[in-house]
Design a protein around this motif. Sequence first.
Motif, PDB file in Angstrom:
ATOM      1  N   SER A 166       0.826  -1.203   0.000  1.00  0.00           N
ATOM      2  CA  SER A 166       0.000   0.000   0.000  1.00  0.00           C
ATOM      3  C   SER A 166       0.865   1.259   0.000  1.00  0.00           C
ATOM      4  N   LEU A 167       1.952   1.270   0.802  1.00  0.00           N
ATOM      5  CA  LEU A 167       2.838   2.437   0.857  1.00  0.00           C
ATOM      6  C   LEU A 167       3.534   2.667  -0.479  1.00  0.00           C
ATOM      7  N   VAL A 168       3.935   1.573  -1.133  1.00  0.00           N
ATOM      8  CA  VAL A 168       4.604   1.669  -2.437  1.00  0.00           C
ATOM      9  C   VAL A 168       3.648   2.261  -3.462  1.00  0.00           C
ATOM     10  N   GLU A 169       2.397   1.793  -3.452  1.00  0.00           N
ATOM     11  CA  GLU A 169       1.415   2.307  -4.402  1.00  0.00           C
ATOM     12  C   GLU A 169       1.092   3.767  -4.119  1.00  0.00           C
ATOM     13  N   LYS A 170       1.066   4.154  -2.846  1.00  0.00           N
ATOM     14  CA  LYS A 170       0.844   5.552  -2.501  1.00  0.00           C
ATOM     15  C   LYS A 170       1.982   6.423  -3.048  1.00  0.00           C
ATOM     16  N   ALA A 171       3.219   5.940  -2.900  1.00  0.00           N
ATOM     17  CA  ALA A 171       4.377   6.676  -3.411  1.00  0.00           C
ATOM     18  C   ALA A 171       4.307   6.791  -4.932  1.00  0.00           C
ATOM     19  N   PHE A 172       3.828   5.719  -5.576  1.00  0.00           N
ATOM     20  CA  PHE A 172       3.710   5.709  -7.035  1.00  0.00           C
ATOM     21  C   PHE A 172       2.687   6.745  -7.499  1.00  0.00           C
ATOM     22  N   TYR A 212      -6.970  12.213   1.545  1.00  0.00           N
ATOM     23  CA  TYR A 212      -6.228  11.053   1.016  1.00  0.00           C
ATOM     24  C   TYR A 212      -5.323  11.467  -0.139  1.00  0.00           C
ATOM     25  N   LEU A 213      -5.789  12.401  -0.971  1.00  0.00           N
ATOM     26  CA  LEU A 213      -4.939  12.891  -2.058  1.00  0.00           C
ATOM     27  C   LEU A 213      -3.694  13.568  -1.488  1.00  0.00           C
ATOM     28  N   ASN A 214      -3.864  14.327  -0.401  1.00  0.00           N
ATOM     29  CA  ASN A 214      -2.707  14.952   0.258  1.00  0.00           C
ATOM     30  C   ASN A 214      -1.754  13.900   0.814  1.00  0.00           C
ATOM     31  N   GLU A 215      -2.339  12.809   1.314  1.00  0.00           N
ATOM     32  CA  GLU A 215      -1.507  11.709   1.841  1.00  0.00           C
ATOM     33  C   GLU A 215      -0.666  11.090   0.728  1.00  0.00           C
ATOM     34  N   LEU A 216      -1.288  10.921  -0.446  1.00  0.00           N
ATOM     35  CA  LEU A 216      -0.550  10.373  -1.594  1.00  0.00           C
ATOM     36  C   LEU A 216       0.614  11.287  -1.963  1.00  0.00           C
ATOM     37  N   LEU A 217       0.345  12.595  -2.006  1.00  0.00           N
ATOM     38  CA  LEU A 217       1.401  13.556  -2.349  1.00  0.00           C
ATOM     39  C   LEU A 217       2.546  13.511  -1.337  1.00  0.00           C
ATOM     40  N   ALA A 218       2.207  13.293  -0.085  1.00  0.00           N
ATOM     41  CA  ALA A 218       3.233  13.240   0.967  1.00  0.00           C
ATOM     42  C   ALA A 218       4.180  12.058   0.779  1.00  0.00           C
ATOM     43  N   HIS A 219       3.700  11.005   0.139  1.00  0.00           N
ATOM     44  CA  HIS A 219       4.536   9.808  -0.084  1.00  0.00           C
ATOM     45  C   HIS A 219       5.324   9.870  -1.397  1.00  0.00           C
ATOM     46  N   ALA A 220       5.104  10.897  -2.210  1.00  0.00           N
ATOM     47  CA  ALA A 220       5.794  10.994  -3.500  1.00  0.00           C
ATOM     48  C   ALA A 220       7.310  10.998  -3.323  1.00  0.00           C
ATOM     49  N   ASP A 221       7.997  10.267  -4.227  1.00  0.00           N
ATOM     50  CA  ASP A 221       9.465  10.226  -4.187  1.00  0.00           C
ATOM     51  C   ASP A 221       9.958  10.093  -5.630  1.00  0.00           C
ATOM     52  N   ILE A 222      10.209  11.235  -6.239  1.00  0.00           N
ATOM     53  CA  ILE A 222      10.572  11.251  -7.665  1.00  0.00           C
ATOM     54  C   ILE A 222      11.917  10.562  -7.894  1.00  0.00           C
ATOM     55  N   ASP A 223      12.857  10.758  -6.977  1.00  0.00           N
ATOM     56  CA  ASP A 223      14.203  10.194  -7.144  1.00  0.00           C
ATOM     57  C   ASP A 223      14.190   8.667  -7.158  1.00  0.00           C
ATOM     58  N   LYS A 224      13.242   8.091  -6.436  1.00  0.00           N
ATOM     59  CA  LYS A 224      13.185   6.623  -6.354  1.00  0.00           C
ATOM     60  C   LYS A 224      12.035   6.042  -7.181  1.00  0.00           C
ATOM     61  N   PHE A 225      11.540   6.824  -8.142  1.00  0.00           N
ATOM     62  CA  PHE A 225      10.375   6.391  -8.912  1.00  0.00           C
ATOM     63  C   PHE A 225      10.640   5.076  -9.655  1.00  0.00           C
ATOM     64  N   GLY A 226      11.839   4.931 -10.214  1.00  0.00           N
ATOM     65  CA  GLY A 226      12.180   3.694 -10.931  1.00  0.00           C
ATOM     66  C   GLY A 226      12.141   2.483 -10.025  1.00  0.00           C
ATOM     67  N   GLU A 227      12.667   2.632  -8.808  1.00  0.00           N
ATOM     68  CA  GLU A 227      12.645   1.531  -7.837  1.00  0.00           C
ATOM     69  C   GLU A 227      11.211   1.197  -7.424  1.00  0.00           C
ATOM     70  N   ILE A 228      10.386   2.237  -7.286  1.00  0.00           N
ATOM     71  CA  ILE A 228       8.980   2.023  -6.937  1.00  0.00           C
ATOM     72  C   ILE A 228       8.276   1.206  -8.019  1.00  0.00           C
ATOM     73  N   GLU A 229       8.544   1.562  -9.280  1.00  0.00           N
ATOM     74  CA  GLU A 229       7.958   0.805 -10.404  1.00  0.00           C
ATOM     75  C   GLU A 229       8.403  -0.653 -10.366  1.00  0.00           C
ATOM     76  N   ASP A 230       9.691  -0.877 -10.109  1.00  0.00           N
ATOM     77  CA  ASP A 230      10.222  -2.252 -10.038  1.00  0.00           C
ATOM     78  C   ASP A 230       9.489  -3.075  -8.990  1.00  0.00           C
ATOM     79  N   LEU A 231       9.287  -2.479  -7.806  1.00  0.00           N
ATOM     80  CA  LEU A 231       8.599  -3.188  -6.716  1.00  0.00           C
ATOM     81  C   LEU A 231       7.171  -3.553  -7.100  1.00  0.00           C
ATOM     82  N   ILE A 232       6.463  -2.606  -7.719  1.00  0.00           N
ATOM     83  CA  ILE A 232       5.080  -2.870  -8.147  1.00  0.00           C
ATOM     84  C   ILE A 232       5.045  -3.976  -9.185  1.00  0.00           C
ATOM     85  N   LEU A 233       5.988  -3.908 -10.136  1.00  0.00           N
ATOM     86  CA  LEU A 233       6.026  -4.901 -11.215  1.00  0.00           C
ATOM     87  C   LEU A 233       6.326  -6.298 -10.682  1.00  0.00           C
ATOM     88  N   GLU A 234       7.289  -6.410  -9.775  1.00  0.00           N
ATOM     89  CA  GLU A 234       7.649  -7.715  -9.226  1.00  0.00           C
ATOM     90  C   GLU A 234       6.506  -8.314  -8.412  1.00  0.00           C
TER      91      GLU A 234
END
Length: 416
Positions: A2-8, A70-92
């Motif tokens: 859930s946290l990974v998807e929020k960051a995504f 909830y939208l504000n919560e999603l924005l708080a979890h944003a991490d542009i620098d680690k976006f590629g890693e976030i995608e990898d985790l979701i994909l796996e």
Amino acid sequence: MSLVEKAFLGSLMKENYLMKDTIITPNQLVEVRHQQLMMQMLELHQSGKGVDLITLSTLPNLAYFGGISYLNELLAHADIDKFGEIEDLILEEWKEREKRNILTIAAKDNWEISKVITHLDKINHVKMNDHSSITEALHRMYEAPWIEKEEEKIATSGLRELDKITGGFQNGELTILAARPSMGKTDVMLHFAKEVGWAGYLPIIFSLEMPEKLLTTRLIASTGKYNRIKLRNPQKLLSESHKARWASVIGKLNETYIQIFDQAGQTIAQMRAKIRKLMHQYPNRQPVIFIDYLTLIRPQQLHYVNSHHQVSEISQNLKTVAKDFECPVICLAQLNRSVEARANKRPVMSDIRESGSVEQDADVIIFLYREKYYDKASKDSSIEFIVAKNRNGPTGKIDVEYNEYTGRIWEETTGK
């Protein structure tokens, strides 16, 4: 997760350019409301609107997504620098869920193993990490001039002069072997299959026209120098000296590890499943794929506007097989009848049926030509190999000896 998807999702809201860059699709998210929210975001983006806090706050079903908080919560979890890693985790995570779902359905509906492997194979080929920077690539090559290179094993054609031109059959390359019917394509394919087998590879033949029994007979005939007609009734027609060599011929052929699939009308997906299965069965032998022949491959879609689109899809998929399995793919192809109307009947590129897509996708195109095919009185028994395209090397032609009664192919200098 859930946290990974929020960051995504938060990252997509923070930097809208990521909407068109991400390969993640809504169905690859776990939470249903995250799937729905991403679909809404994609619709807004495709209509040219921004995907930010202000725009999303106007959604009519905002309460379903948890409101502004909830939208504000999603924005708080944003991490542009680690976006590629976030995608990898979701994909796996998605891959693991899909694998479990497939195995559950397969057990429930009693799927055939080939169907299971095909579906799992599709999941495994969804990937993120296909990137190399030039710095990384050059680093691997930096010391190459001072390090003695290990002699690479090549999938040889068994024809020394042809290997000089092509370098043998290369991993990831699609070779098209084209000729008119009865020119000797199948015999050449079987010669190649034997040679790569003896060189330590795993030859896998998909024979979409000729049954396994006939292929095996041809392999025995060419290896043992037996007239094929005599093999229709070997007990009666073979001489005692021929019979005396029979066991050694069978033993020598057995060392090739040739695998034959002779089901008509196979699709590329079915072939991939069978290749994958054999690669697990023979982990120490790299596959070399042979297909006889191109237009007998059944397309994934049953209805096409024209044959050009059909052949285009098939040739592209064959190239993908070569790249994905990192192995050579050699596919036979028929030539148009137009070659028969010319005074010079040596094939040219336009003689390949639906030549545009095939010419584009193939790395190597080899034509076969026999003078004796057109002039029955000719005493020239050779077969001409015309390398008309070679993406990574020169073109050219060679002549080799061919016995049309046994199917044996050899270079005169070697006497093989």
